[in-house]
Design an enzyme around this catalytic site. Structure first.
Site, PDB file in Angstrom:
ATOM      1  N   TYR A  96       0.573  -0.846   0.093  1.00  0.00           N
ATOM      2  CA  TYR A  96      -0.294   0.446  -0.251  1.00  0.00           C
ATOM      3  C   TYR A  96       1.438   1.172   0.308  1.00  0.00           C
ATOM      4  O   TYR A  96       0.721   2.231  -0.487  1.00  0.00           O
ATOM      5  CB  TYR A  96      -0.873  -0.258   1.033  1.00  0.00           C
ATOM      6  CG  TYR A  96      -1.822   1.356   1.586  1.00  0.00           C
ATOM      7  CD1 TYR A  96      -2.877   1.293   1.126  1.00  0.00           C
ATOM      8  CD2 TYR A  96      -1.170   2.733   2.100  1.00  0.00           C
ATOM      9  CE1 TYR A  96      -3.567   1.907   0.733  1.00  0.00           C
ATOM     10  CE2 TYR A  96      -1.623   3.653   2.081  1.00  0.00           C
ATOM     11  CZ  TYR A  96      -3.342   3.566   1.432  1.00  0.00           C
ATOM     12  OH  TYR A  96      -3.765   4.779   1.653  1.00  0.00           O
ATOM     13  N   SER A 111     -30.445  19.270  16.148  1.00  0.00           N
ATOM     14  CA  SER A 111     -30.223  17.962  17.535  1.00  0.00           C
ATOM     15  C   SER A 111     -31.967  17.624  17.881  1.00  0.00           C
ATOM     16  O   SER A 111     -32.961  18.084  17.242  1.00  0.00           O
ATOM     17  CB  SER A 111     -29.977  18.697  18.621  1.00  0.00           C
ATOM     18  OG  SER A 111     -30.652  19.763  19.409  1.00  0.00           O
ATOM     19  N   LYS A 128     -26.465   5.683  19.634  1.00  0.00           N
ATOM     20  CA  LYS A 128     -26.018   7.418  19.500  1.00  0.00           C
ATOM     21  C   LYS A 128     -24.928   7.413  20.195  1.00  0.00           C
ATOM     22  O   LYS A 128     -24.287   7.365  20.811  1.00  0.00           O
ATOM     23  CB  LYS A 128     -26.447   8.516  20.432  1.00  0.00           C
ATOM     24  CG  LYS A 128     -26.208   9.685  20.612  1.00  0.00           C
ATOM     25  CD  LYS A 128     -27.960  10.563  22.210  1.00  0.00           C
ATOM     26  CE  LYS A 128     -27.646  12.460  21.245  1.00  0.00           C
ATOM     27  NZ  LYS A 128     -26.189  12.151  21.616  1.00  0.00           N
ATOM     28  N   LYS A 173     -36.166   6.522  15.327  1.00  0.00           N
ATOM     29  CA  LYS A 173     -36.048   7.476  13.801  1.00  0.00           C
ATOM     30  C   LYS A 173     -37.763   6.734  13.835  1.00  0.00           C
ATOM     31  O   LYS A 173     -37.186   6.175  13.332  1.00  0.00           O
ATOM     32  CB  LYS A 173     -35.199   7.911  13.311  1.00  0.00           C
ATOM     33  CG  LYS A 173     -34.165   8.377  13.834  1.00  0.00           C
ATOM     34  CD  LYS A 173     -33.296   8.621  12.823  1.00  0.00           C
ATOM     35  CE  LYS A 173     -31.418   9.209  13.604  1.00  0.00           C
ATOM     36  NZ  LYS A 173     -30.700   9.387  12.730  1.00  0.00           N
TER      37      LYS A 173
HETATM   38  S1  IVH Z   1     -29.805  12.749  14.465  1.00  0.00           S
HETATM   39  C1  IVH Z   1     -32.125  15.772  13.366  1.00  0.00           C
HETATM   40  N1  IVH Z   1     -28.532  10.217  15.530  1.00  0.00           N
HETATM   41  O1  IVH Z   1     -26.443  14.000  18.367  1.00  0.00           O
HETATM   42  C2  IVH Z   1     -31.696  14.934  13.947  1.00  0.00           C
HETATM   43  N2  IVH Z   1     -27.698  12.367  16.067  1.00  0.00           N
HETATM   44  O2  IVH Z   1     -28.777  16.013  19.316  1.00  0.00           O
HETATM   45  C3  IVH Z   1     -30.192  14.770  13.562  1.00  0.00           C
HETATM   46  N3  IVH Z   1     -25.823  11.943  17.151  1.00  0.00           N
HETATM   47  O3  IVH Z   1     -25.005  16.359  18.424  1.00  0.00           O
HETATM   48  C4  IVH Z   1     -29.641  14.029  14.626  1.00  0.00           C
HETATM   49  N4  IVH Z   1     -25.590   9.666  16.958  1.00  0.00           N
HETATM   50  O4  IVH Z   1     -23.835  14.783  16.429  1.00  0.00           O
HETATM   51  C5  IVH Z   1     -28.340  11.399  14.496  1.00  0.00           C
HETATM   52  N5  IVH Z   1     -28.092   8.176  15.018  1.00  0.00           N
HETATM   53  C6  IVH Z   1     -27.224   9.683  15.585  1.00  0.00           C
HETATM   54  C7  IVH Z   1     -26.791  10.271  16.456  1.00  0.00           C
HETATM   55  C8  IVH Z   1     -26.733  11.228  16.492  1.00  0.00           C
HETATM   56  C9  IVH Z   1     -25.179  11.294  17.299  1.00  0.00           C
HETATM   57  C10 IVH Z   1     -25.665  13.428  17.779  1.00  0.00           C
HETATM   58  C11 IVH Z   1     -25.845  14.427  16.868  1.00  0.00           C
HETATM   59  C12 IVH Z   1     -25.793  15.967  17.337  1.00  0.00           C
HETATM   60  C13 IVH Z   1     -26.832  15.234  18.567  1.00  0.00           C
HETATM   61  C14 IVH Z   1     -28.609  15.011  18.315  1.00  0.00           C
END
Ligand code: IVH
Length: 688
Positions: free
Chosen positions: A36, A82, A121, A295
């Site tokens: 590589y 968020s 998360k 979600k």
């Molecule tokens: S969705 C509109 N999915 O958590 C929805 N956020 O407040 C936008 N985060 O700082 C976020 N894992 O960076 C989403 N699987 C995930 C996530 C995630 C981490 C963080 C994101 C943000 C906070 C959401």
């Protein structure tokens, strides 16, 4: 410039990126590191000789450019919002969310359950990746949600982030996700920093955030970061699938890293199950998470639900207990490790953190303790994440107490505290020039070192002798019954009668232990290497060594130079191995262990083609009832197979246990052969 050169440059770029993807995204390297590097250097040279060939998406751009004065503000085309967090860590958080969504959609009891996409998360830093016509043109932080900062240079150094998307010509596609540092990379980085007496990172999250906001991209490039996508920003000219889960699937197909740890579930019970399933494996994940995210899967329903005070109604984060807590230092002890290393350990007011009660936490070494200035009586942050031993992250000084009134008047001084002597055997202690650690000079004369070496040898990731815990090892060493790991297998020394006569033992537990010892003889080369307790050779390195050399004899015959051909083995680790094997005593123990029947499947590197699964790539998903995933992986690897983390066209078989998730869908999509547990077992044991 000839068309040949142009052609060659393009071919090299494609090849380097392909190997990059295999290594950093699929976790299944396709070529040796040295090869590589050769390709990469050839590309660098061509680009230097022909600057007109420069391209923003060339893999050579990953090494970082000139230091910046600051980060330019960038207004997000679509705000980065968020999500609401359920801090209630019991199941009720999930149930309440489902109830809110149903109410908002006007659904009654008799209506069908809502379909949810569940994911992790990730605990890092939110990043927006902007691709135009498939090429990464800009990366921005979240900032206040409206305006972020341009961190493109630093983000380019993250190897798993594609500089261009596979087969995507969309005018604009913004991918949103989290930049994070894996636990392994965090530990390795800190180990390296510590060994050089340089500052360490507090936790992986700060590691990720701090690296992204580094003004010098060359420094950022040294910090090992990763990325997972979890959504989209602005999209133009891209036909989006109809569900969130399918969007993530589509992103994965474009070469964007997407976590496999996700599921599509129905209704509140599905959310609760996912929350519990992930809680049970949180410790084993290779990275930190602080919860899960639910979600609504249908994008149409997401639009219908909309937002309330800048938070989507269709998503919620559901937390887990924190991995960091505050507590008070009651004392500082000094422990003697397996290699004689003296480690200061904080004795803490017991505190519940990361799922268990912690009353000891490592302070690593004298310099770290002095740098953090931890003193008895201080309030400190303790961290326990995954299997990593709890550590004191730092002191939280009470501003109302003047410095001079802290319980201890000066900074920690290891030598003075011990009066220069090993607390276990009284031997002299030394700290070599340029080393971070003090060591006991007693060697195996020091019972502490002997005991630790034995415990390590019998440990779960080593030879895994169940029942050989520290209370037993204490007695065996104190009574002079066992001195080296080889003595464990010496039936003359360790017989039923001797064992049964020990404290807290009876004939039954003695027999169980002997059975466990007999069973442990069948092991793997990686475990055996790890079990030897060689300085600087951890589990990951042992695996790399085993895979590289294939047999113990090959490893024993290797010199420092050939050792450094192994992935992640540098001069320090190579020297540790050479030093270890130069000790006649160590070679003798190895020979005795083999003579007493400790064995493992060996394969010569060049003969791998003769193994039944050589050249075959397997992916494991779901839960097998008869064995753990690690066991299945070991069995397959012993038969020559490669076990990859995700399904691709190159996958030969997907082994699907219970509750197999997205990998199974992917296998079906790509028409990869799927084995259920029965068929898998038959494949492993064809005669039965
Ligand atoms: S969705 C509109 N999915 O958590 C929805 N956020 O407040 C936008 N985060 O700082 C976020 N894992 O960076 C989403 N699987 C995930 C996530 C995630 C981490 C963080 C994101 C943000 C906070 C959401």
């Amino acid at each position: 410039m000839s068309a040949d050169i142009k052609h060659r440059t393009a071919a090299l770029r494609a090849e380097v990126e392909r190997h990059n993807h295999a290594y950093y995204v699929l976790d299944a390297p396709t070529i040796p590191d040295a090869e590589y590097d050769r390709l990469f250097r050839e590309l660098q040279t061509l680009e230097a000789q022909h600057p007109e060939l420069a391209a923003p998406d060339s893999p050579t751009r990953r090494v970082g450019g000139k230091p910046l004065d600051g980060f330019a503000p960038v207004r997000h085309a679509v705000p980065m919002l968020s999500i609401r967090t359920e801090t209630d860590i019991s199941d009720t958080g999930a149930i309440a969310f489902d109830a809110r969504v149903r109410k908002e959609l006007g659904l009654g009891e008799n209506d069908a359950p809502i379909e949810y996409a569940c994911e992790l998360k990730f605990d890092g830093l939110a990043i927006n990746l902007r691709y135009q016509r498939g090429v990464l043109v800009q990366a921005t932080t979240r900032g206040d949600g409206e305006t972020g900062e341009d961190v493109t240079q630093n983000v380019r150094t993250i190897h798993c982030i594609p500089l261009h998307l596979k087969g995507c010509a969309a005018e604009v596609l913004e991918v949103r996700g989290e930049v994070y540092m894996s636990r392994r990379d965090f530990e390795r980085y800190n180990e390296r920093q510590r060994a050089q007496g340089l500052p360490t990172l507090v936790n992986p999250r700060n590691g990720a955030a701090g690296s992204i906001r580094q003004l010098d991209p060359a420094l950022a490039a040294r910090r090992p970061l990763s990325f997972f996508a979890y959504g989209l920003g602005e999209v133009r000219g891209w036909a989006s699938p109809a569900t969130h889960n399918a969007v993530l699937g589509a992103l994965a197909a474009l070469g964007v890293p997407v976590s496999d740890e996700r599921a599509v579930v129905q209704g509140a019970q599905g959310l609760v199950d996912f929350h519990q399933r992930i809680a049970a494996k949180r410790d084993q994940l290779p990275f930190d998470i602080d919860g899960v995210v639910y979600k609504v899967n249908s994008l149409a329903l997401q639009v219908e639900l909309g937002f309330v005070s800048r938070e989507p109604r269709w998503a919620v984060a559901h937390k887990y207990p924190a991995e960091e807590q505050l507590t008070v230092v009651r004392g500082i002890d000094i422990q003697v490790g397996r290699t004689g290393k003296l480690t200061p350990v904080a004795k803490l007011e017991p505190v519940f953190v990361g799922g268990t009660t912690v009353s000891n936490a490592t302070l690593h070494n004298e310099d770290e303790t002095r740098r953090k200035d931890v003193r008895i009586g201080d309030t400190v942050i303790v961290r326990r994440a995954g299997d990593v031993i709890p550590e004191v992250v730092g002191v939280v000084l009470d501003p109302s107490i003047p410095q001079g009134e802290r319980k201890e008047s000066g900074r920690f001084d290891l030598f003075n505290r011990l009066h220069g002597k090993c607390p276990v055997c009284g031997s002299r202690i030394v700290r070599e020039e340029g080393e971070a650690d003090w060591h006991c000079t007693g060697g195996l004369f020091c019972p502490a070192q002997r005991k630790r070496a034995l415990l390590h040898f019998a440990g779960r990731s080593a030879l895994d002798i169940e029942g050989l815990g520290y209370k037993l090892v204490d007695q065996l060493v104190d009574r002079g019954i066992v001195n080296t790991p080889a003595d464990i297998y010496d039936g003359q020394k360790l017989d039923l009668q001797t064992l049964a006569a020990l404290d807290r033992m009876g004939e039954k537990s003695a027999q169980n232990l002997l059975d466990a010892i007999a069973q442990s003889k069948r092991t793997t080369l990686a475990r055996f290497i790890y079990a030897l307790g060689i300085l600087n050779v951890g589990e990951a390195t042992a695996k790399d060594l085993a895979q590289h050399f294939g047999s113990l004899d090959n490893l024993l015959a290797a010199d420092a130079e050939s050792l450094q051909q192994v992935r992640d083995v540098g001069p320090v680790v190579a020297q540790s191995l050479v030093d270890f094997l130069a000790e006649a005593h160590n070679c003798e123990v190895i020979a005795q262990l083999r003579a007493s029947g400790v064995h493992w499947p060996e394969h010569e590197r060049r003969q791998t083609a003769e193994l039944p699964f050589s050249g075959k790539t397997f992916v494991l998903t779901g839960t097998l009832s008869g064995m753990t995933r690690d066991e299945a992986k070991e069995r397959l690897e012993a038969l020559g197979a490669k076990v990859a983390g995700s399904v691709s066209k190159k996958t030969d078989y997907v082994v699907a246990g219970a509750e197999a998730g997205s990998k199974l869908d992917k296998a079906r999509e790509l028409d990869v052969e799927v084995l259920n547990e029965d068929r898998f077992k038959k494949l492993l044991n064809p005669v039965k």
